[in-house]
Design a protein around this motif. Structure first.
Motif, PDB file in Angstrom:
ATOM      1  N   HIS A   1      71.755  65.594  41.876  1.00 13.39           N
ATOM      2  CA  HIS A   1      70.671  66.447  41.412  1.00 13.39           C
ATOM      3  C   HIS A   1      69.970  65.873  40.181  1.00 13.39           C
ATOM      4  O   HIS A   1      69.518  66.597  39.298  1.00 13.39           O
ATOM      5  CB  HIS A   1      71.173  67.877  41.128  1.00 13.39           C
ATOM      6  N   SER A   2      69.862  64.533  40.141  1.00 16.62           N
ATOM      7  CA  SER A   2      69.098  63.860  39.094  1.00 16.62           C
ATOM      8  C   SER A   2      67.972  63.055  39.728  1.00 16.62           C
ATOM      9  O   SER A   2      68.117  62.533  40.845  1.00 16.62           O
ATOM     10  CB  SER A   2      69.995  62.921  38.275  1.00 16.62           C
TER      11      SER A   2
ATOM     12  N   SER B   1      66.077  59.528  35.755  1.00 17.51           N
ATOM     13  CA  SER B   1      67.223  60.088  35.027  1.00 17.51           C
ATOM     14  C   SER B   1      68.494  59.332  35.384  1.00 17.51           C
ATOM     15  O   SER B   1      69.345  59.080  34.525  1.00 17.51           O
ATOM     16  CB  SER B   1      67.384  61.574  35.362  1.00 17.51           C
ATOM     17  N   ARG B   2      68.638  58.969  36.657  1.00 17.45           N
ATOM     18  CA  ARG B   2      69.794  58.175  37.074  1.00 17.45           C
ATOM     19  C   ARG B   2      69.803  56.826  36.373  1.00 17.45           C
ATOM     20  O   ARG B   2      70.846  56.353  35.900  1.00 17.45           O
ATOM     21  CB  ARG B   2      69.760  57.963  38.583  1.00 17.45           C
TER      22      ARG B   2
ATOM     23  N   ASP C   1      72.085  53.335  32.310  1.00 17.39           N
ATOM     24  CA  ASP C   1      71.816  52.425  31.201  1.00 17.39           C
ATOM     25  C   ASP C   1      72.605  52.829  29.961  1.00 17.39           C
ATOM     26  O   ASP C   1      73.236  51.995  29.303  1.00 17.39           O
ATOM     27  CB  ASP C   1      70.317  52.419  30.914  1.00 17.39           C
ATOM     28  N   ALA C   2      72.583  54.134  29.628  1.00 19.92           N
ATOM     29  CA  ALA C   2      73.285  54.603  28.428  1.00 19.92           C
ATOM     30  C   ALA C   2      74.795  54.409  28.555  1.00 19.92           C
ATOM     31  O   ALA C   2      75.456  53.928  27.620  1.00 19.92           O
ATOM     32  CB  ALA C   2      72.956  56.075  28.171  1.00 19.92           C
ATOM     33  N   LEU C   3      75.371  54.776  29.692  1.00 20.13           N
ATOM     34  CA  LEU C   3      76.816  54.644  29.871  1.00 20.13           C
ATOM     35  C   LEU C   3      77.240  53.185  29.941  1.00 20.13           C
ATOM     36  O   LEU C   3      78.365  52.832  29.566  1.00 20.13           O
ATOM     37  CB  LEU C   3      77.260  55.397  31.127  1.00 20.13           C
ATOM     38  N   SER C   4      76.338  52.313  30.394  1.00 24.53           N
ATOM     39  CA  SER C   4      76.640  50.870  30.402  1.00 24.53           C
ATOM     40  C   SER C   4      76.670  50.309  28.988  1.00 24.53           C
ATOM     41  O   SER C   4      77.318  49.286  28.738  1.00 24.53           O
ATOM     42  CB  SER C   4      75.592  50.116  31.233  1.00 24.53           C
TER      43      SER C   4
ATOM     44  N   THR D   1      66.734  55.335  43.655  1.00 23.37           N
ATOM     45  CA  THR D   1      65.891  56.287  44.373  1.00 23.37           C
ATOM     46  C   THR D   1      66.590  56.832  45.605  1.00 23.37           C
ATOM     47  O   THR D   1      67.464  56.180  46.184  1.00 23.37           O
ATOM     48  CB  THR D   1      64.564  55.631  44.801  1.00 23.37           C
ATOM     49  N   ASP D   2      66.187  58.023  46.028  1.00 19.89           N
ATOM     50  CA  ASP D   2      66.723  58.612  47.249  1.00 19.89           C
ATOM     51  C   ASP D   2      66.178  57.921  48.490  1.00 19.89           C
ATOM     52  O   ASP D   2      66.858  57.825  49.511  1.00 19.89           O
ATOM     53  CB  ASP D   2      66.373  60.110  47.318  1.00 19.89           C
TER      54      ASP D   2
END
Length: 414
Positions: free
Chosen positions: A101-102, A106-107, A112-115, A317-318
């Motif tokens: 649900h992102s 946002s994904r 990027d942040a968690l990496s 992307t979906d």
């Protein structure tokens, strides 16, 4: 795990305590309640925001068709996160939970942040791969859902083994020095220079939400970032006045766009005009269809925005393509936004449709083959048009196409 799909949710209950005779009761906590195959489950939080977030995660999991565990009352994705014993394992489970649900952007921001923080939250274990290998292993493999992962190369497989062995326990983040080290990593770019305040704020928000999720699962007693103060330059919404064009300069630019290439510039001129006169985001302009446009022969017109075409890496992307088909930013899926447009833009759009037609799906702006226009393509045209319209001494003017103009933000133009 004993799975079941028979789940029901109840409203959040506010827990109150008496403050004395004649005084109103005070809310002290909020309890999320649900049943799993008739077994009552609950979880209590200090704030209503945390309770609502937790209930939303449960509902989203049920909506995705996840099975719930009879013993813990949690969906499968939450069970994985709760059973995680290291930060690395938790981060992988967190991404699996948040991904469905992102939005694609946002994904990408989450990954990027968690990496950035995951390589920092490790012990001093021998055989550490270089930072680039660790980052590639996280961004391209570990921090995307299992079904989207490519076959790991030997380099990525080795980096993942090291991360699994060296990752700190999730509870180590309750030590302020580890939380601070993670924030320091978010404050730097890959080349070691300081990140912009807005970049740091965006990445910190991702990290903070992940730790809030750990608190919801009762793996942390409180969010450790709330106790760490890291001084960063304050960001501001002030716009660089040197970059804002006046109407005459904007028209010079739009005319210059038509001289960029035989077809690309002329096909993009109306798209840039929508950004200037209508204040459309690039993704909104890319998704604009003929049926969204009310273009009378005279007077003001109206754009009814409904769909956007945001661009991101195919990995996020979906659709598996570089553009997703989505609703408007920061609005519910079926919301629309009506934009009155001046007669000048009405005339530009009428001329564009008469000259170039529309795509098979009704979109106004597309490539010669009917495809979506990439961000790099229109940025290249914009850069060339600026070189035609402005002298080097005026180079800061509208360096990127977007919504910040005199037409859309008159209060910022002096």
């Amino acid at each position: 795990m004993n799975p079941t799909y028979n789940v029901k949710f109840w409203e959040i209950r506010a827990n109150k305590t008496s403050q004395g005779p004649g005084k109103p009761k005070r809310v002290v906590s909020h309890t999320v309640r649900w049943t799993v195959d008739t077994r009552e489950k609950s979880s209590t939080f200090r704030t209503k925001g945390l309770a609502e977030s937790y209930l939303s995660d449960l509902r989203q999991a049920a909506k995705r068709g996840e099975a719930f565990d009879l013993e813990t009352g949690l969906p499968e994705s939450m069970v994985k996160a709760k059973n995680a014993r290291t930060w690395f394992a938790f981060a992988v489970a967190y991404v699996e939970t948040r991904w469905p649900h992102s939005a694609a952007k946002s994904r990408e921001g989450m990954t990027d942040a968690l990496s950035n923080v995951t390589p920092v939250l490790t012990s001093d274990r021998p055989g550490r791969p270089d930072d680039e290998a660790l980052r590639r292993a996280l961004r391209e493999f570990a921090l995307v859902p299992a079904g989207r992962r490519p076959a790991p190369t030997p380099e990525i497989a080795g980096a993942l083994r090291w991360l699994e062995a060296a990752s700190l326990p999730l509870t180590a983040l309750e030590d302020a020095k580890h939380a601070r080290a993670a924030l320091e990593a978010l404050a730097l770019l890959l080349d070691g220079s300081a990140a912009a305040a807005s970049t740091y704020r965006r990445k910190r928000a991702v990290f903070h939400h992940a730790l809030d999720y750990a608190v919801e699962l009762e793996e942390l007693s409180a969010n450790p970032l709330d106790r760490v103060k890291l001084r960063r330059p304050k960001s501001t919404d002030e716009i660089d006045r040197r970059a804002v064009v006046n109407p005459a300069q904007a028209r010079e630019l739009l005319t210059a766009v038509t001289y960029c290439g035989r077809t690309r510039g002329p096909m993009l001129a109306a798209m840039f005009a929508c950004m200037y006169f209508g204040g459309l985001r690039p993704a909104e302009a890319a998704g604009l269809r003929e049926k969204d446009c009310h273009l009378p022969e005279s007077g003001w017109g109206l754009l009814t925005l409904e769909k956007t075409k945001p661009q991101s890496n195919k990995r996020f992307t979906d659709s598996g393509k570089t553009h997703d088909d989505r609703g408007l930013k920061h609005r519910s899926e079926k919301d629309t936004r009506q934009v009155p447009i001046p007669p000048e833009l009405v005339a530009i759009l009428r001329e564009h449709i008469e000259r170039h037609g529309v795509g098979d799906d009704g979109r106004l702006f597309r490539t010669r083959t009917g495809g979506l226009i990439s961000g790099s393509a229109y940025s290249k045209v914009w850069k060339e048009a600026r070189s035609y319209a402005f002298t080097p001494s005026r180079s800061p003017l509208l360096s990127l196409p977007g919504r910040t103009t005199c037409a859309t933000r008159p209060s910022r133009c002096g």
